[in-house]
Design an enzyme around this catalytic site. Sequence first.
Site, PDB file in Angstrom:
ATOM      1  N   ASP A   1      -4.434 -12.858   3.866  1.00  0.00           N
ATOM      2  CA  ASP A   1      -5.714 -12.308   4.328  1.00  0.00           C
ATOM      3  C   ASP A   1      -6.874 -12.716   3.422  1.00  0.00           C
ATOM      4  OD1 ASP A   1      -4.520 -10.642   2.447  1.00  0.00           O
ATOM      5  OD2 ASP A   1      -4.655  -8.828   3.677  1.00  0.00           O
TER       6      ASP A   1
ATOM      7  N   HIS B   1       0.812  -1.227   0.000  1.00  0.00           N
ATOM      8  CA  HIS B   1       0.000   0.000   0.000  1.00  0.00           C
ATOM      9  C   HIS B   1       0.843   1.274   0.000  1.00  0.00           C
ATOM     10  CE1 HIS B   1      -3.681  -2.238   0.435  1.00  0.00           C
ATOM     11  NE2 HIS B   1      -3.273  -2.807   1.562  1.00  0.00           N
TER      12      HIS B   1
ATOM     13  N   TYR C   1      -4.165 -11.689   8.760  1.00  0.00           N
ATOM     14  CA  TYR C   1      -4.390 -11.215  10.137  1.00  0.00           C
ATOM     15  C   TYR C   1      -5.002 -12.278  11.036  1.00  0.00           C
ATOM     16  CZ  TYR C   1      -3.099  -7.292   7.430  1.00  0.00           C
ATOM     17  OH  TYR C   1      -2.381  -6.495   6.581  1.00  0.00           O
TER      18      TYR C   1
ATOM     19  N   HIS D   1      -6.135  -7.346  -0.439  1.00  0.00           N
ATOM     20  CA  HIS D   1      -6.329  -5.943  -0.805  1.00  0.00           C
ATOM     21  C   HIS D   1      -5.530  -5.583  -2.056  1.00  0.00           C
ATOM     22  CE1 HIS D   1      -6.748  -6.199   3.659  1.00  0.00           C
ATOM     23  NE2 HIS D   1      -7.804  -5.444   3.428  1.00  0.00           N
TER      24      HIS D   1
ATOM     25  N   ASP E   1      -2.445 -10.609  -2.339  1.00  0.00           N
ATOM     26  CA  ASP E   1      -3.023 -10.174  -1.057  1.00  0.00           C
ATOM     27  C   ASP E   1      -4.516  -9.889  -1.283  1.00  0.00           C
ATOM     28  OD1 ASP E   1      -2.082  -8.720   1.757  1.00  0.00           O
ATOM     29  OD2 ASP E   1      -3.774  -7.675   0.830  1.00  0.00           O
TER      30      ASP E   1
HETATM   31  N1  Q9C Z   1      -9.863   2.197   8.862  1.00  0.00           N
HETATM   32  C1  Q9C Z   1      -2.467  -5.189   4.166  1.00  0.00           C
HETATM   33  O1  Q9C Z   1      -3.075  -6.235   4.130  1.00  0.00           O
HETATM   34  N2  Q9C Z   1      -7.669  -1.367   7.118  1.00  0.00           N
HETATM   35  N3  Q9C Z   1      -3.016  -4.048   4.546  1.00  0.00           N
HETATM   36  C2  Q9C Z   1      -8.533  -0.318   6.875  1.00  0.00           C
HETATM   37  C3  Q9C Z   1     -10.060   1.242   7.846  1.00  0.00           C
HETATM   38  C4  Q9C Z   1      -6.507  -1.279   6.311  1.00  0.00           C
HETATM   39  C5  Q9C Z   1      -4.396  -3.996   4.925  1.00  0.00           C
HETATM   40  C6  Q9C Z   1      -9.245   0.026   8.092  1.00  0.00           C
HETATM   41  C7  Q9C Z   1      -6.228  -2.605   5.675  1.00  0.00           C
HETATM   42  C8  Q9C Z   1      -4.830  -2.612   5.148  1.00  0.00           C
HETATM   43  C9  Q9C Z   1      -1.006  -5.156   3.843  1.00  0.00           C
HETATM   44 ZN    ZN Z   2      -4.126  -7.125   2.662  1.00  0.00          ZN
END
Ligand code: Q9C
Ligand code: ZN
Length: 335
Positions: A280, A155, A319, A193, A191
Amino acid sequence: MMRLFFDPRQLDHAPAQELHNGAFVPYAETPARAQALCAGVHATESPTDHGEAPILAVHDAGYVAYLKTAYDRWLAAGRSGDVMGYIWPVVRRRALDLTRIDALAGRYSMDSSTPLTADSWTSAYWSTQSALSALDAVLAGDRVATALCRPPGHHAGADYLGGYCFINQAAVAAQAARDAGIARVAILDIDYHHGNGTQDIFWDRGDVFYASVHADPATDFPFYWGHADEVGEGAGEGTTLNLPLPHGTTIAAFRAAQATALDAIARFDPGLLIVSFGADTFEGDPIANFALKTSDYAMLARDIAATGLPTVVLTEGGYAVDNLGENLASFLSGF
Ligand code: Q9C
Ligand code: ZN
């Protein structure tokens, strides 16, 4: 035996909380994740230190200076706890040479889910050195090598942090491979995301192909990137491929999308493949909504290995800490 790289300094970064759906919650990207990754594999090796040059080959110098100084600036402003921004320059403004920590925190971040601590730079630096060391192993002739990258990277853009990421390890490794003489590099991001930072960094470049299978950004973070009509621009037109999938996706649809990505990568004819591997997509992930099972990861890796490409595996998200080690072990078993 596949070589695996990890440095204990990657454990130091430990934000207390993140802003999630309007409330502060415990930070999901914990040091325990790194311990789980390590527990899932045989002994890891310490990375060699490649210095800051490979990081600065991708990331903006002002941004890197920010990562290194933000926590001290925060303390100097009389704050305690972790650095978090509260204002973002989303309305295009002049490039201003501001120094107040809150202005910098907005300028150099994309979200409020990525607090910066006294140790963030150090942990992200060694996460990146682990990635560069895995690249070295593959450049030296290994078929595949892995870095346990925590904190993750996909990200993070050239000049912004976000999504638990500070330095984009996949991008730094891809650029280092280019600088080592590999003409074309492909990045496969699986991933949950979308890897907005990686996409942004190579958006207008024809020498690095970015393919991602991920949750539809219409419903999931990072929302503003990862839609199917994003294909790159200029010299990079056609070297970005986004394959969004709906909530509930299981292995059949995920594997088919990955096959589409691998076909496109094969046509690109890269000299190296970098895999951004997130666990994830697992059915038990607490912040995601796909339904892959532990044994599915071995199958995905076998499909990747069948390309025959020299491959660097870098970890991203995942996670469900209690299952993270076995999910990584399953994936690596497929190579
Ligand atoms: N406030 C990776 O898996 N969460 N990043 C958003 C909203 C962020 C995940 C929560 C998720 C990022 C590397
Ligand atoms: Zn992710």
